[in-house]
Motif scaffolding. Structure first.
Motif, short mmCIF file in Angstrom:
data_model
loop_
_atom_site.label_atom_id
_atom_site.label_comp_id
_atom_site.label_asym_id
_atom_site.label_seq_id
_atom_site.Cartn_x
_atom_site.Cartn_y
_atom_site.Cartn_z
N ASN A 183 0.81 -1.22 0.00
CA ASN A 183 0.00 0.00 0.00
C ASN A 183 0.84 1.27 0.00
N TRP A 184 1.93 1.30 0.72
CA TRP A 184 2.70 2.53 0.88
C TRP A 184 4.20 2.37 0.61
N SER A 185 4.63 1.19 0.19
CA SER A 185 6.06 1.00 -0.08
C SER A 185 6.28 -0.08 -1.13
N PHE A 186 7.48 -0.10 -1.68
CA PHE A 186 7.90 -1.14 -2.61
C PHE A 186 9.42 -1.19 -2.65
N LEU A 187 9.97 -2.25 -3.20
CA LEU A 187 11.40 -2.39 -3.43
C LEU A 187 11.68 -2.23 -4.92
N SER A 188 12.86 -1.74 -5.25
CA SER A 188 13.27 -1.67 -6.64
C SER A 188 14.74 -2.08 -6.74
N VAL A 207 9.26 4.56 -0.43
CA VAL A 207 7.98 4.91 0.18
C VAL A 207 7.19 5.65 -0.90
N LYS A 208 5.90 5.32 -1.05
CA LYS A 208 5.13 5.89 -2.15
C LYS A 208 3.82 6.49 -1.67
N TYR A 209 3.26 7.35 -2.51
CA TYR A 209 1.93 7.91 -2.31
C TYR A 209 1.21 7.84 -3.64
N ASP A 210 0.11 7.07 -3.70
CA ASP A 210 -0.68 6.92 -4.92
C ASP A 210 -1.82 7.92 -4.93
#
Length: 192
Positions: free
Chosen positions: A56-61, A104-107
């Protein structure tokens, strides 16, 4: 026992990976070797990678890429008393890079804003010697920080990012000196 543990890890990761995205990134790297070549050098960089473990709010790259770092300086050359020439000297070091970042992301609708940080390994694939006397280390470590924006178009992804790559430790074998690199990139991707 080790084989079973490794197989379990691979199976666990493959079932827990969400929303994988493959991408290709191209851009420029603005680099300078502080204290040695104080003017900024603009060079090409590219990488290919994947986003994974998207929550929901994070991912790895993770990505593999090609990066050119270096610097330049200017000096005056005089052939005679009345003839002076302004000369530019630049040095470039070529690297193959690998990194993994925690983001950390915000959609918001089809737009994703994100920021990330993680280690980067850079392996020198060019000449180890610059300016006939400075020896560059074969392997360098950096701390990559990134901010970016992505736009989702159906199963495609377009976006841009700005990254900062300070080298951890020293760039050279025989003296203290470091580089500061800022990368500006555009990329396209595909959601699997």
């Amino acid at each position: 026992m080790k084989k079973i543990f490794c197989l379990f890890c691979v199976l666990f990761l493959s079932t827990g990976v969400y929303a994988q995205t493959l991408y290709v990134e191209n851009g420029v790297a603005f680099s300078s070797l502080k204290g040695l070549y104080d003017e900024t050098l603009c060079k090409y960089q590219m990488s290919a990678g994947v986003y994974y473990l998207n929550r929901n709010w994070s991912f790895l790259s993770s990505s593999l890429g090609f990066l050119q770092k270096g610097g330049k300086y200017t000096y005056w050359y005089a052939e005679s008393i009345n003839q002076r020439y302004r000369c530019h000297h630049s040095e470039v070091v070529k690297y193959i890079t690998a990194n993994t970042l925690y983001n950390v992301k915000y959609d918001w609708e089809n737009v994703m804003l994100y920021g990330g940080i993680g280690p980067q390994l850079a392996i020198n694939v060019g000449d180890n010697e610059i300016a006939d006397y400075d020896r560059v280390k074969r392997v360098n470590y950096s701390l990559k920080t990134i901010i970016g924006i992505n736009y989702h178009l159906n199963s495609c992804l377009i976006g841009g990012s700005i990254s900062y790559l300070p080298t951890l430790g020293h760039l050279f074998q025989n003296k203290s000196g470091n580089d500061k690199t800022i990368m500006v990139s555009l990329f396209v991707g595909y959601n699997l």
